[in-house]
Design a protein around this motif. Sequence first.
Motif, mmCIF file in Angstrom:
data_model
loop_
_atom_site.group_PDB
_atom_site.id
_atom_site.type_symbol
_atom_site.label_atom_id
_atom_site.label_comp_id
_atom_site.label_asym_id
_atom_site.label_seq_id
_atom_site.Cartn_x
_atom_site.Cartn_y
_atom_site.Cartn_z
ATOM 1 N N VAL A 55 53.364 15.260 20.376
ATOM 2 C CA VAL A 55 53.231 15.609 19.148
ATOM 3 C C VAL A 55 51.686 15.862 18.846
ATOM 4 N N GLU A 56 50.787 15.239 19.473
ATOM 5 C CA GLU A 56 49.294 15.552 19.490
ATOM 6 C C GLU A 56 48.742 16.879 19.725
ATOM 7 N N LEU A 57 49.581 17.303 20.958
ATOM 8 C CA LEU A 57 49.228 18.746 21.546
ATOM 9 C C LEU A 57 49.105 19.811 20.378
ATOM 10 N N THR A 58 48.058 20.497 20.874
ATOM 11 C CA THR A 58 47.567 21.551 20.023
ATOM 12 C C THR A 58 48.120 22.992 20.579
ATOM 13 N N PRO A 59 48.317 24.016 19.815
ATOM 14 C CA PRO A 59 48.570 25.447 20.428
ATOM 15 C C PRO A 59 48.097 25.716 21.559
ATOM 16 N N THR A 60 46.505 25.538 21.678
ATOM 17 C CA THR A 60 45.742 25.881 22.425
ATOM 18 C C THR A 60 46.172 25.184 23.830
ATOM 19 N N ASP A 61 46.220 23.886 23.717
ATOM 20 C CA ASP A 61 46.753 23.033 24.989
ATOM 21 C C ASP A 61 48.036 23.697 25.654
ATOM 22 N N CYS A 62 48.885 24.033 24.751
ATOM 23 C CA CYS A 62 50.378 24.425 24.937
ATOM 24 C C CYS A 62 50.078 25.775 25.787
ATOM 25 N N LYS A 63 49.198 26.750 25.327
ATOM 26 C CA LYS A 63 49.004 27.900 26.014
ATOM 27 C C LYS A 63 48.357 27.782 27.140
ATOM 28 N N LYS A 64 47.539 26.929 27.509
ATOM 29 C CA LYS A 64 46.779 26.481 28.973
ATOM 30 C C LYS A 64 47.767 26.187 29.650
ATOM 31 N N GLY A 65 48.837 25.263 29.473
ATOM 32 C CA GLY A 65 49.854 24.732 29.961
ATOM 33 C C GLY A 65 51.213 25.523 30.111
ATOM 34 N N PHE A 66 51.182 26.601 29.638
ATOM 35 C CA PHE A 66 52.384 27.299 29.355
ATOM 36 C C PHE A 66 53.193 27.572 30.544
ATOM 37 N N PRO A 67 52.666 27.669 32.105
ATOM 38 C CA PRO A 67 53.715 27.737 33.001
ATOM 39 C C PRO A 67 54.484 26.520 33.282
ATOM 40 N N ALA A 68 53.679 25.234 33.025
ATOM 41 C CA ALA A 68 54.398 24.005 33.161
ATOM 42 C C ALA A 68 55.448 23.792 32.263
ATOM 43 N N ILE A 69 55.427 24.338 30.994
ATOM 44 C CA ILE A 69 56.239 24.209 29.905
ATOM 45 C C ILE A 69 57.366 25.172 30.175
ATOM 46 N N ALA A 70 57.159 26.434 30.733
ATOM 47 C CA ALA A 70 58.368 27.313 31.155
ATOM 48 C C ALA A 70 59.139 26.741 32.239
ATOM 49 N N ARG A 71 58.443 26.057 33.246
ATOM 50 C CA ARG A 71 59.410 25.398 34.286
ATOM 51 C C ARG A 71 60.096 24.334 33.563
ATOM 52 N N TYR A 72 59.759 23.473 33.003
ATOM 53 C CA TYR A 72 60.128 22.379 32.178
ATOM 54 C C TYR A 72 61.323 22.892 31.369
ATOM 55 N N MET A 73 61.318 24.198 30.600
ATOM 56 C CA MET A 73 62.221 24.499 29.789
ATOM 57 C C MET A 73 63.415 24.900 30.806
ATOM 58 N N ALA A 74 63.011 25.552 32.093
ATOM 59 C CA ALA A 74 64.281 25.864 32.745
ATOM 60 C C ALA A 74 65.007 24.614 33.314
#
Length: 524
Positions: free
Chosen positions: A336-355
């Motif tokens: 909940v506390e993650l900022t959009p900037t944090d998400c951009k930095k970790g986008f590869p990990a998020i994409a892998r998690y989405m898969a």
Amino acid sequence: MAEITNIACRRLHPHPDNPRKELGDLTELAASIKENGIFQNLTVIPGHYLNSREYIAKCVDEGGDAAAAAAAWTPKAVWSSDDYTIIIGHRRAAAAQQAGLFEVPCVVVEMDEREQLQTMMIENMQRSDLTTYEQAQGFQLMLDLGDTVEQVASKSGFSQSTIRRRVKLLSLDRDAFRRAELRGATLSDYAELDKIESVEDKNKALEALGTQNFRRVMQEVLENQKWEHRKAEWIADLKKFAIEDPNATYQTHEHVTGYSKWNITKDVVVPEDADHVQYFYKVSSGQIDLYKTRDVAAEDAEKAKRDAAREEERMIGESFHNITELMFNLRREFVVELTPTDCKKGFPAIARYMACAADDNFDLDLTLIGNILGVELSQEFVDSSGKDWYKILDEDGVYGTMPEKVLLALAYSSMDSSYCGYWSKDWNVERQKYVYSYRENPTLDATYEMLTALGYEISDDEQALRDGTHKIFREYGSDEKKWSECDYCKAAHPNCDKCCKACDEPCNAVQDCKKNEERTENDE
């Protein structure tokens, strides 16, 4: 009148109540003073506080008794008029001595004790290198000298609420406080401690401040604090119709209900027969149980045994469900506390998690998605199964402003929940009861991998649940042994030279062993 003069460094002494106890690295300042001199005069007062050795020697010289002098000495007992005490400029004086200067420019003033402390406090209070604890000590000194909180705020420039919070910190363990400062604890971290009422619990949280366990410890302490408050309310209500009996058990009394720390919303209801049936309550570490007098002769013993077993199972189940929910809350708060900037930095990990989430059939929690993205979703909308729910996000424009976090919200809501833990409840035929045991959870592992890639720090409790070593498995879990690969390997192939004989670390020997077995079978 103030007098400006040069004074020999050896005649300058630090003030014992200077709020800055650590002067820090003086190398650069000493080099600058050696090359350019001192541009700003030190502020000093005539005389200096005698230390205990000097005070005793002075008393003996004047015909006094050494033992009596030692007992009477305090840091503020006597002044020596030969030297000077620094009010402003402690670091400059120390750096000048380090640079080899013989004397330094000083302004000699007359100040009483209160003026000395106030001057030092105001001079040092705004410095960034003054520690939080030193600030708190300084505020307390000014209050001890008679200033009100309002006056201290006016002189120091800090708000009254900040001053009150700083002074409260002095009740904490000083050594633990310093260790927390060295770990990089922030003022907002210390502010979190205000939520804790007990000094003992504050010190417990202080020991974890600045580590990955701080949130978990705060969660545990605050949960226990809620429990203690609710327990006191329950006991007050129970005393109206029941008697405390610490010896009451399922065998000696008829169990009526329980009031657990895991469900503090439950209210005490006075039984209808309380006017003619005696009730008892028993307080334990995590629950209050309500009993009533049992008519043993009229009771079916087997039914009582089954009831007790069911109650035990319920309590164990609550323990597993609730510790799982607490760990989920830690992970959820981080997301909940993650900022959009944090998400951009970790986008590869998020994409892998989405898969990985796509393989889990997208069992979405619409309330959680709205919570993560800051979008208001009405309960009526959620209850209607969220038809065309994705259009709500269009209205808030989050697809354009935070697409990475939208992706994270979708994946996270489908993968994690308060029921997602490292345990299973299975029917044990031999025991004729359900047992709880450790179980690997690849889905939750994937969640932790994604979170740590974004900066989440796993607490010791969470790690213990992941690897099956948490105390809850010993207290409530099954007796079945959790074997490692090496255990299986050595048990199945005790004479195999390829298997480990005394390994300290997990290995892949069992895999090699299996491959060799398969080859042998194929050859035959």
